[in-house]
Design an enzyme around this catalytic site. Structure first.
Site, mmCIF file in Angstrom:
data_model
loop_
_atom_site.group_PDB
_atom_site.id
_atom_site.type_symbol
_atom_site.label_atom_id
_atom_site.label_comp_id
_atom_site.label_asym_id
_atom_site.label_seq_id
_atom_site.Cartn_x
_atom_site.Cartn_y
_atom_site.Cartn_z
ATOM 1 C CD GLN A 40 -2.425 -1.822 0.779
ATOM 2 O OE1 GLN A 40 -2.025 -2.646 1.826
ATOM 3 N NE2 GLN A 40 -2.796 -2.394 -0.192
ATOM 4 C CG ASN A 41 5.209 3.400 0.874
ATOM 5 O OD1 ASN A 41 5.513 4.179 -0.069
ATOM 6 N ND2 ASN A 41 5.623 3.621 2.034
ATOM 7 C CE LYS A 42 -1.608 4.190 -2.993
ATOM 8 N NZ LYS A 42 -2.152 2.807 -3.570
#
Length: 162
Positions: A40-42
């Site tokens: 989920q880290n962008k």
């Protein structure tokens, strides 16, 4: 006492013009032994979008693309104690040798901090009037809940330094 965790070695070469500094890898990143390994880290999505590159899950390819665009990557914290992945849980931290890295790679002219913890720590390490300018960017962490579009817009600041 909590487990002590350590950051990864820097991803850098002689051509690096900017460096992006995080705080220290989270649990998922440590498990995968990859910078920004949490799905989920962008970070990677933002970088590929900014650099106009085709997205890949292949970690080595991701590193190659950063290097191709003269971007270095590291963390401000070398090691610390932390339960979970929250920066607010970081205790007994030891700093990475940022000044020494910048001396070793003089082509790095600008530093970008991925989130507030990285920025605050860097101010402590370098002081406010250090010869290489450094800028705060919004954290790419899923815990920093501003929209992807807003993060992407703010991260465009790196493009004028490449």
């Amino acid at each position: 006492m909590q487990n002590r965790i350590s950051s990864f070695p820097p991803i850098v070469n002689e051509d690096s013009k900017i460096i992006i500094l995080g705080s220290i890898p989270g649990v998922k990143s440590l498990e995968k032994q990859q910078y920004y390994g949490h799905p989920q880290n962008k970070f990677w999505k933002i970088m590929f979008e900014l650099l106009n590159e085709n997205f890949t899950e292949d970690y080595q390819e991701r590193i190659n693309i950063l290097k191709k665009h003269n971007i270095a990557l590291w963390d401000v914290i070398d090691s610390c104690e932390r339960k979970g992945s929250l920066d607010s849980e970081i205790k007994n931290e030891e700093a990475n040798q940022i000044k020494e890295l910048l001396e070793e790679y003089p082509n790095i002219k600008t530093i970008f901090c991925n989130g507030g913890k990285s920025f605050k720590n860097l101010q402590k390490i370098l002081g406010k009037n250090f010869k290489v300018p450094f800028y705060l960017l919004p954290s790419t962490s899923p815990l920093h809940t501003i929209s992807f579009e807003k993060k992407l817009e703010d991260w465009k600041a790196i493009l004028k330094f490449l």
